[in-house]
Design a protein around this motif. Structure first.
Motif: not given
Length: 185
Positions: A33-42, A73-86
């Motif tokens: 998914g992704w998560a971006h804090k509104i108003g805080d691009g970095n 949506i900001g710089s677009g660097q807000y994604g996350f990906s988790i391997d459930p086997t980890k």
């Protein structure tokens, strides 16, 4: 009277309202998914996978996503990906929750089956290695904060305010790890 009640409910803000986010996938192959804090691009949000409020996995929402960038949506660097086997839970898990900076992002538990791993007695070396790795990460974080203070002309108060949520989540994780480690002794 009913209008006043509706107005109160509509105006009630949640701390999660400070974020735009989406949980894309939760299955045996990926949690993403992704998560971006509104108003805080970095700002990079801390993502946790929990079961019954026990942290199973932690990562950062810092993966570049072209769809977010295209949507401005900001710089677009807000994604996350988790391997459930980890994820190695101590007990079998049938549902999980996703937390963004310590705030629950899903209304209902998300179905995901994870099998418990058998715990081996920790060796003194592994504890030493963990402490060493922790020391390195603390040094890196201190350097990052120092650099950030320098970039804001020595305004340590601003940097502290901007980083307080992330730091409090980290302290909570450290507390849980230490409690779990010393409880078995």
């Amino acid at each position: 009277m009913f209008k006043k009640l509706v107005k109160k409910v509509i105006q009630h803000k949640s701390p999660l309202d400070a974020y735009r986010y989406h949980i894309d996938n939760v299955n045996e192959n990926v949690i993403s998914g992704w998560a971006h804090k509104i108003g805080d691009g970095n700002y990079t949000a801390n993502i946790e996978v929990r079961n019954n409020n026990v942290i199973l996995f932690t990562t950062k929402a810092n993966i570049a996503r072209e769809d977010l960038k295209a949507a401005a949506i900001g710089s677009g660097q807000y994604g996350f990906s988790i391997d459930p086997t980890k994820i190695k839970p101590e007990q079998d898990v049938n549902t999980i929750d996703i937390f963004i900076d310590g705030l629950k992002a899903n209304a209902k538990p998300l179905p995901l089956t994870l099998s418990a791993t058998k715990q081996k007695e920790p060796k003194q070396e592994s504890v030493s290695d963990e402490l060493s790795a922790f020391g390195v990460s603390v040094s890196q974080e201190l350097q990052r904060l120092t650099d950030e203070i320098s970039s804001q002309n020595g305004n340590a108060v601003n940097v502290a305010i901007e980083n307080i949520a992330s730091l409090s989540v980290r302290v909570e994780v450290i507390e849980q790890i230490l409690t779990k480690h010393f409880a078995s002794k």
